[in-house]
Structure formats: C-alpha cells, structure tokens
Scaffold this motif. Structure first.
Motif, short mmCIF file in Angstrom:
data_model
loop_
_atom_site.label_atom_id
_atom_site.label_comp_id
_atom_site.label_asym_id
_atom_site.label_seq_id
_atom_site.Cartn_x
_atom_site.Cartn_y
_atom_site.Cartn_z
N VAL A 17 0.83 -1.20 0.00
CA VAL A 17 0.00 0.00 0.00
C VAL A 17 0.86 1.25 0.00
O VAL A 17 0.59 2.22 -0.72
N THR A 18 1.93 1.26 0.80
CA THR A 18 2.81 2.42 0.85
C THR A 18 3.42 2.70 -0.52
O THR A 18 3.53 3.87 -0.94
N ALA A 19 3.80 1.66 -1.24
CA ALA A 19 4.36 1.84 -2.57
C ALA A 19 3.32 2.43 -3.53
O ALA A 19 3.64 3.31 -4.34
N ILE A 20 2.07 1.96 -3.42
CA ILE A 20 1.00 2.50 -4.27
C ILE A 20 0.74 3.96 -3.92
O ILE A 20 0.54 4.80 -4.80
N GLN A 21 0.75 4.27 -2.63
CA GLN A 21 0.53 5.67 -2.21
C GLN A 21 1.63 6.59 -2.74
O GLN A 21 1.35 7.72 -3.17
N SER A 22 2.86 6.11 -2.74
CA SER A 22 3.97 6.90 -3.29
C SER A 22 3.79 7.10 -4.78
O SER A 22 4.05 8.19 -5.31
N LEU A 38 -9.05 0.70 0.61
CA LEU A 38 -9.47 0.52 -0.78
C LEU A 38 -8.27 0.20 -1.66
O LEU A 38 -8.34 -0.66 -2.54
N LEU A 39 -7.14 0.87 -1.41
CA LEU A 39 -5.92 0.55 -2.16
C LEU A 39 -5.53 -0.90 -1.91
O LEU A 39 -5.11 -1.61 -2.84
N GLN A 40 -5.67 -1.34 -0.66
CA GLN A 40 -5.34 -2.72 -0.35
C GLN A 40 -6.24 -3.69 -1.11
O GLN A 40 -5.80 -4.75 -1.55
N ARG A 41 -7.51 -3.31 -1.27
CA ARG A 41 -8.44 -4.16 -2.03
C ARG A 41 -7.97 -4.31 -3.49
O ARG A 41 -8.05 -5.39 -4.06
N PHE A 42 -7.54 -3.21 -4.07
CA PHE A 42 -7.03 -3.28 -5.44
C PHE A 42 -5.85 -4.24 -5.53
O PHE A 42 -5.78 -5.07 -6.44
N ILE A 43 -4.93 -4.13 -4.58
CA ILE A 43 -3.74 -4.98 -4.59
C ILE A 43 -4.13 -6.44 -4.35
O ILE A 43 -3.66 -7.35 -5.05
N HIS A 44 -5.00 -6.65 -3.40
CA HIS A 44 -5.42 -8.01 -3.05
C HIS A 44 -6.14 -8.68 -4.21
O HIS A 44 -5.97 -9.88 -4.45
N SER A 45 -6.95 -7.91 -4.95
CA SER A 45 -7.75 -8.49 -6.04
C SER A 45 -6.89 -9.03 -7.17
O SER A 45 -7.32 -9.90 -7.92
N VAL A 46 -5.67 -8.49 -7.30
CA VAL A 46 -4.77 -8.96 -8.36
C VAL A 46 -3.58 -9.72 -7.75
O VAL A 46 -2.50 -9.77 -8.32
N GLY A 48 -1.48 -9.26 -5.34
CA GLY A 48 -0.24 -8.60 -4.98
C GLY A 48 0.60 -8.08 -6.13
O GLY A 48 1.72 -7.62 -5.92
N ASN A 49 0.07 -8.13 -7.34
CA ASN A 49 0.81 -7.61 -8.49
C ASN A 49 0.64 -6.09 -8.53
O ASN A 49 -0.41 -5.57 -8.92
N VAL A 50 1.65 -5.37 -8.12
CA VAL A 50 1.57 -3.92 -7.97
C VAL A 50 1.30 -3.22 -9.29
O VAL A 50 0.51 -2.27 -9.36
N GLU A 51 1.95 -3.66 -10.36
CA GLU A 51 1.75 -3.00 -11.65
C GLU A 51 0.32 -3.19 -12.15
O GLU A 51 -0.28 -2.26 -12.69
N LYS A 52 -0.22 -4.37 -11.97
CA LYS A 52 -1.63 -4.59 -12.34
C LYS A 52 -2.55 -3.74 -11.47
O LYS A 52 -3.56 -3.20 -11.94
N ALA A 53 -2.21 -3.63 -10.18
CA ALA A 53 -3.02 -2.82 -9.27
C ALA A 53 -3.04 -1.36 -9.73
O ALA A 53 -4.09 -0.71 -9.69
#
Length: 299
Positions: A17-22, A38-46, A48-53
């Motif tokens: 989440v911190t990486a996405i926030q940055s 909500l950001l965590q939900r995006f990450i969890h749904s894919v 843990g693939n940050v680029e897809k998130a």
C-alpha cells in the motif's frame, strides 16, 4: 470497526500500500486521498501484483469520472437513495463461507415495477460496494475477504421490470464490475428463476464476458441446489438459513451504510483532478482497458 486490519494474515499485501501511495503522488490527476483499505483491495484483487493494481486503479477512477451520473454526487440520505432501499434489498450477509467468501443478496423488497428506478438502483449498488470495500466488518464478524458470491433472487421480477432497464446504464454496470471492480468473483447465483429469465439474459449476455458466464448458476423456485454452493445455515431465515431475518440484517446494514455518508460525499476521494488537456485522467477508459485486464478479478 477493525483497527489493526494490517495485522490480519489474510492481508499480506498491505506492505504494498505504501508503494502504491507513493506512486499516486506522482500521478496528480488521481485523487490523492484514496482510502488505504481501498488501495489494499485493489492490490489483493490482483494477488499482490503492484503493476496490475496501478492499472486497475487508473481504469477504475477513469471510468468513475466518465460516468459521473452513476459514480459521483452520491448521498446515502437522499430521497432517491432511501427510495431505492425501500424497493430493493442489497445486503451483505452476516457470515462468510469456510473459504472466506462473502455472500451478497440482491432482491426486490417491493415488486411494483413503477417504483423500480434502474439507474438509481445501479448507483446504489456501487455506493454499497464502496462502503463494503473499506468497512472491514460490514455487519460481518470475520474481517477477511477472499472472494465474493452474489445471489440474485428473481422472485417478483416481471416483464414490467425488464422495461425499466436502461441499456446504457446496464453496460456501465457490466463493464465496471467485470473490468474495474477490485474483488475476486467466485460464483454468481440466480435463484427463483422466473419464466422471463431467457428474455432477461438476452439483454444481459451481450455485455457479459465468457469468463463471467461460466460462473453463473441458475436455481429453480423451491429447489435446494443453491445449498450445494452456499451452506444453508449462512442464508437468511427466509431461505431456510440461520443468519437472521432479512429485515433484521437490512436494518443493521443500512445504519452502518448511512454512517459512511461523509466518505461517499467526499468527491476528493473519487474525482479526477483536471491538470491540463493532456492529463491522463481525461483518457477514455473504453480505449484504456487492455485485453490483459479483462480477467483481473475473475477466478
């Protein structure tokens, strides 16, 4: 509310989440105060693939802003919202399956077609979804969310209701839930199937991806086939279960839902920032969503 949600082992992707926030700080067209859960939900749904998130977040907020009449200016306490809840039940059931799949029940509370406003119902659907995505215990005693199983009860749905469907709004609903919604969809159940089901599906299928259609299960009235997928005890009393009566479940959830009014009304959480004419936030999501992201949240 669960305060130490990041300590839950099911949320192993919290560290991203911190990486996405940055990253969001480098994308000024995006809302800068998206809820961390909500950001965590995006990450969890894919998974843990940050680029897809990141791309899922881009697509989600672009689509929200392209269809502002559905996704923005939302008030749970408005007359329109209250009327939707009088006509329709949209409820997270209190208990999850052993796999930690959450069950959502959708049904008509009032079967008078003239009171059914399809556009407002879809708007409410996304309001309810947005609250559930950040509310860890949304009327549920366990706080994980490994997938979702919607149950659509067709009891009372008639051809007159079919005439209320706005195709342009249906298209938005189908597109967002299949391409931008940060949940893992596990199965879809349609119960108390009416004689009009073929006509209803004739409207819906053109907007439905093959991956989603494979998740569909239809159940005839008075059948027990639903119990093969969802333990009977997890359902409301009206369906033979032990999770309480629908009106009781609804009363608790609506009270919780209304408490998130400020969150839903705060457009700084949802609206893209207009920076310049080349701002990525102005891109049309119809062109932005690539084929790879048409299977993000479908298992």
């Amino acid at each position: 509310m669960v305060n130490n949600w990041s300590d839950n082992p099911e949320y192993e992707h919290f560290k991203y989440v911190t990486a996405i926030q940055s990253w969001i700080k480098t994308q000024p067209h995006l809302p800068q105060n998206i809820h961390p859960i909500l950001l965590q939900r995006f990450i969890h749904s894919v998974y843990g693939n940050v680029e897809k998130a990141k791309k899922l977040i881009e697509n989600s907020f672009s689509m929200r802003n392209n269809y502002a009449h559905i996704f923005l200016k939302r008030d749970p306490l408005s007359i329109e919202s209250k009327q939707v809840f009088e006509v329709a039940d949209m409820l997270p059931l209190p208990y999850a399956t052993k796999e930690n799949y959450k069950i959502m029940l959708y049904r008509l509370a009032n079967t008078e077609a003239e009171k059914f406003n399809f556009t407002e119902a879809i708007k409410m659907f996304f309001m309810v979804a947005d609250v559930r995505l950040i509310c860890m215990d949304a009327n549920e005693p366990n706080s994980g969310w490994n997938g979702e199983v919607p149950v659509f009860d067709m009891n009372g749905f008639s051809l007159r209701h079919v005439t209320c469907v706005v195709l342009s709004v249906l298209r938005v609903y189908m597109k967002y839930t299949q391409e931008c919604h940060p949940v893992r969809l596990r199965s879809i159940h349609v119960i108390n199937c009416s004689p009009y089901l073929d006509r209803i599906m004739a409207i819906v299928r053109p907007f439905m991806r093959k991956e989603v259609s494979k998740l569909l299960h239809f159940h005839k009235p008075d059948s027990d086939t639903l119990y093969k997928f969802i333990p009977k005890d997890l359902l409301p009393a009206e369906y033979g279960g032990k999770s309480g009566e629908v009106k009781e479940i609804k009363s608790k959830f609506v009270k919780l839902f209304d408490s998130y009014r400020d969150y839903l009304l705060d457009e700084s959480r949802w609206k893209l920032n207009s920076i310049n004419k080349n701002n990525r936030g102005s891109v049309n999501v119809e062109q932005e969503v690539s084929g790879n992201f048409r299977t993000l949240c479908i298992d």
